[in-house]
Scaffold this active site. Structure first.
Site, PDB file in Angstrom:
ATOM      1  N   ASP A 116      -5.065  91.329  66.769  1.00  0.00           N
ATOM      2  CA  ASP A 116      -6.300  90.573  66.565  1.00  0.00           C
ATOM      3  C   ASP A 116      -6.111  89.061  66.527  1.00  0.00           C
ATOM      4  O   ASP A 116      -7.055  88.323  66.245  1.00  0.00           O
ATOM      5  CB  ASP A 116      -7.004  91.036  65.289  1.00  0.00           C
ATOM      6  CG  ASP A 116      -6.224  90.731  64.020  1.00  0.00           C
ATOM      7  OD1 ASP A 116      -5.099  90.181  64.117  1.00  0.00           O
ATOM      8  OD2 ASP A 116      -6.728  91.044  62.929  1.00  0.00           O
ATOM      9  N   GLU A 125      -2.001  97.151  40.736  1.00  0.00           N
ATOM     10  CA  GLU A 125      -0.780  96.328  40.697  1.00  0.00           C
ATOM     11  C   GLU A 125      -0.851  95.301  39.558  1.00  0.00           C
ATOM     12  O   GLU A 125      -0.828  94.096  39.776  1.00  0.00           O
ATOM     13  CB  GLU A 125      -0.543  95.651  42.045  1.00  0.00           C
ATOM     14  CG  GLU A 125      -0.273  96.640  43.161  1.00  0.00           C
ATOM     15  CD  GLU A 125       0.129  96.001  44.481  1.00  0.00           C
ATOM     16  OE1 GLU A 125       0.868  96.643  45.249  1.00  0.00           O
ATOM     17  OE2 GLU A 125      -0.286  94.853  44.746  1.00  0.00           O
ATOM     18  N   GLU A 156       1.225 103.120  47.196  1.00  0.00           N
ATOM     19  CA  GLU A 156       1.073 102.401  48.463  1.00  0.00           C
ATOM     20  C   GLU A 156       2.407 102.373  49.197  1.00  0.00           C
ATOM     21  O   GLU A 156       3.452 102.127  48.579  1.00  0.00           O
ATOM     22  CB  GLU A 156       0.613 100.957  48.228  1.00  0.00           C
ATOM     23  CG  GLU A 156      -0.756 100.816  47.598  1.00  0.00           C
ATOM     24  CD  GLU A 156      -1.161  99.362  47.386  1.00  0.00           C
ATOM     25  OE1 GLU A 156      -0.488  98.476  47.966  1.00  0.00           O
ATOM     26  OE2 GLU A 156      -2.128  99.113  46.651  1.00  0.00           O
ATOM     27  N   ASP A 162      -6.371  80.891  47.773  1.00  0.00           N
ATOM     28  CA  ASP A 162      -5.704  81.801  48.703  1.00  0.00           C
ATOM     29  C   ASP A 162      -6.680  82.231  49.799  1.00  0.00           C
ATOM     30  O   ASP A 162      -6.628  81.740  50.921  1.00  0.00           O
ATOM     31  CB  ASP A 162      -5.155  83.017  47.949  1.00  0.00           C
ATOM     32  CG  ASP A 162      -4.174  83.821  48.784  1.00  0.00           C
ATOM     33  OD1 ASP A 162      -3.921  83.433  49.939  1.00  0.00           O
ATOM     34  OD2 ASP A 162      -3.651  84.835  48.284  1.00  0.00           O
ATOM     35  N   ASP A 182       0.594  91.932  68.024  1.00  0.00           N
ATOM     36  CA  ASP A 182      -0.476  91.508  67.135  1.00  0.00           C
ATOM     37  C   ASP A 182      -1.800  91.794  67.826  1.00  0.00           C
ATOM     38  O   ASP A 182      -2.081  91.249  68.892  1.00  0.00           O
ATOM     39  CB  ASP A 182      -0.334  90.015  66.826  1.00  0.00           C
ATOM     40  CG  ASP A 182      -1.508  89.449  66.053  1.00  0.00           C
ATOM     41  OD1 ASP A 182      -2.219  90.246  65.418  1.00  0.00           O
ATOM     42  OD2 ASP A 182      -1.717  88.230  66.092  1.00  0.00           O
TER      43      ASP A 182
END
Length: 661
Positions: free
Chosen positions: A315, A202, A304, A397, A313
């Site tokens: 986890d 990407e 992708e 991040d 959800d």
């Protein structure tokens, strides 16, 4: 299910070259590892999902899966099963379900100075070797996805590997060339059947810490040269792919591909990320694929894609696709909905001339039974998207938001490792499959009513079946929950119901009536609003600019090179006596401290007002005037301002509600 007959699942390189990549050389050397082969159905079968055949899809169409997280998952205690409920190598299960290509990301050095993994699978070359050997064993080819980074590379970040950080572009190109060549040699020597190599992941906005297009082009050429030399030495055909995303910004994408041609970058095909919940319509995807094929004469594949099968959800870390308001219209968060989406992405890609697709991380499932237990495993084995150890490499991040997988509801295995029926969509693309007709999804209901009105719930709701058909069916609502709603009071309420034993819910919004006419100025007729100002020049207008409006496209705007004094007002009549509330929204800036901004209401000769101040663009202020008594049916409401030259802003969305008697 009827016996499967003789169509080979494994994608042979000769067929790929002759059908989709003209000009490539037939493979001269078989992979070192011994492999098994699986067969595709030669006709429609009965299964757990309904799949419409894809017209004209090639038998050698790539039906790929990114399975980079498998080792970290298994090291964390995850077990994968087959459709019989038996533990089985997940790569065997993928191959049996029609997957013919495995994509594996490769990072240079995803570990800190103490050997702690950054997470996300800790996908170094050694991991690619182990996973690639297992994929090869079951007859699948392998795509090596070099990120040329020590951790995630995508549009948000393209960090250089630690070892390359202080290199100039010439030395970085040399390092990339050596790393590519050495890595591929290691992988091929282990017997992995590599059929494709991505030089970058990407890379729209950069690669390996470089953002200058000329520098990125030089890096691509170095990677390409390394792949070609290894390909020749090992007599192994390995297609070189350049991978981009953001296909909903096609003009920029075409410039990038044009640059590859102009600079004579040696590559074979273009890979495109296409997530239908992020990247626009399938029609746009088809247009982009066709344009690249026809304009630049390069084959294209979808590198992708994905979709969710549940809104749960698994986890405790949250999901990238929540499976609720962010769903693509027509595709439910169900196993059948997941299969429908992937079938349709494959169909659209095939129709546009793409030669295949890869599903991203269909094996990334929860590793533990609680958030606390998961956190320990994520840190120790790298089975979450990032560990705390990544902070030194990606502090802005991963270092802040490290944790688990946001992808578990998009896997093709349930939270306990059992394959979903949707996994078989890979083997049914060509001939399709049927399934017993069953309800797949019941749309929840959302209604609203004004306060004081009677609440009327629908007698029927829309029901979607697994074959894609829909019909209205009678619903039974919980009468006790309905009776408990105070319809005279503003609020949001929920009522449960059933349709043939299946649960459905209805959200009811009880709203207060807004008595202001044209409250957001969206109607061109603004005669109900009275604007007055001091001086010879009106500093206001009704501006059509969506970015400056609170809602819609229009707002009351003000600006002047000189000091301003103005007001905007509307008089409401025939109001029922009672207590009312007034509010509005405003934003703006460059306002002096002595400026006077007021929201006001006048009734029966009595004024109530509140001051407010605007601070910066789209920092919407919401002043409220409460306890306004109306006895004669008339109420004047508005905003007045006395402010300095060159201050600016907008006012929008006046609201007057009757609160009580």
């Amino acid at each position: 299910m009827k016996q499967m007959k003789c169509k080979m699942l494994a994608l042979c390189a000769a067929a790929l070259c002759s059908s989709v990549l003209p000009g490539c050389v037939r493979q001269k050397k078989a992979p070192a590892a011994e492999s098994l082969s699986f067969q595709l159905p030669d006709g429609m079968e009965t299964s757990g999902i309904y799949v419409k055949p894809v017209p004209g899809i090639s038998s050698d169409f790539i039906r790929g899966m990114d399975a980079s997280s498998v080792l970290a998952e298994e090291n964390s205690g995850v077990a994968y099963y087959n459709f019989k409920g038996e533990k089985q190598d997940v790569f065997m299960t993928l191959a049996q379900s029609g997957v013919n290509y495995i994509r594996l990301r490769v990072w240079n050095d995803p570990y800190d100075e103490n050997g702690n993994g950054y997470g996300g699978g800790n996908n170094d070359v050694a991991a690619a070797v182990e996973l690639g050997k297992r994929a090869t064993k079951y007859g699948m080819k392998v795509c090596i996805d070099f990120h040329y980074s020590d951790f995630w590379a995508d549009p948000k970040r393209q960090h250089a590997p630690k070892a390359w950080k202080n290199m100039d572009i010439r030395k970085k190109c040399d390092a990339l060339y050596v790393f590519t060549k050495k890595s591929l040699k290691t992988i091929l020597d282990a017997g992995v059947n590599v059929g494709m190599v991505q030089i970058g992941n990407e890379i729209n906005f950069g690669m390996s810490g470089e953002t200058d297009r000329a520098a990125v082009t030089s890096l691509l050429k170095s990677g390409s040269r390394a792949v070609r030399e290894i390909s020749k030495k090992y007599r192994q055909d390995m297609q070189i792919a350049v991978h981009y995303t953001r296909i909903n910004q096609p003009d920029n994408l075409y410039q990038l591909v044009e640059n590859l041609s102009r600079e004579n970058v040696d590559y074979d095909c273009i890979g495109l990320s296409y997530y239908p919940f992020w990247d626009g319509t399938m029609d746009n995807m088809k247009t982009v694929v066709k344009t690249i094929r026809e304009t630049y004469k390069k084959p294209v594949f979808i590198a992708e894609t994905s979709y969710c099968y549940t809104a749960e959800d698994g986890d405790g870390f949250g999901n990238s696709l929540a499976g609720k308001a962010d769903l693509v219209e027509g595709y439910a968060a169900t196993v059948q909905g997941q299969a429908d989406m992937i079938r349709d992405v494959a169909a659209a890609a095939s129709e546009a001339g793409a030669f295949g697709f890869f599903y991203w991380e269909g094996v990334w499932i929860p590793v533990g039974k609680s958030r606390e237990a998961n956190s320990v495993l994520w840190e120790k084995f790298g089975s979450g998207w990032a560990s705390s150890y990544s902070a030194g490499y990606d502090p802005d991040d991963a270092g802040l938001y490290y944790g688990g997988s946001s992808w578990d509801n998009q896997a093709f295995f349930d939270f306990d490792g059992h394959p979903l029926a949707s996994l078989d969509v890979f083997k049914y693309l060509q001939h399709g499959s049927t399934a017993p007709l069953a309800i797949d999804f019941i749309s929840d209901v959302h209604i609203s009513c004004n306060a004081g009105e009677k609440i009327v719930l629908p007698e029927t709701v829309s029901v979607r079946y697994n074959d894609g058909s829909e019909k209205q069916m009678k619903v039974s609502w919980n009468r006790e929950q309905i009776a408990a709603i105070n319809s005279a009071q503003e609020g949001t309420y929920s009522v449960e119901g059933t349709v043939e034993g299946r649960a459905v819910s209805c959200q009811i919004d009880v709203l207060l009536i807004n008595y202001v006419k044209n409250p957001g100025f969206e109607d061109d007729d603004v005669s109900m609003w009275n604007v007055s100002y001091a001086g010879n020049t009106n500093p206001t207008d009704f501006q059509k600019k969506e970015n400056d409006a609170h809602t819609g496209t229009t707002a009351f705007h003000f600006y002047s090179d000189s000091d301003m004094e103005f007001s905007i007002e509307q008089t409401l009549t025939d109001l029922k006596p009672g207590t009312y509330r007034l509010s509005a929204y405003a934003q703006g800036g460059d306002m002096a401290e002595d400026s006077v901004l007021e929201l006001y209401a006048v009734s029966g000769g009595t004024e109530k007002s509140v001051p407010f101040m605007v601070t910066t663009w789209v920092d919407w202020k919401h002043p409220v005037v409460s306890g306004i008594k109306v006895s004669d049916g008339t109420l004047a409401v508005g905003v007045r301002m006395k402010c300095n030259a060159k201050s600016w802003g907008t006012v929008d969305d006046f609201i007057v509600n009757r609160i009580s008697d």
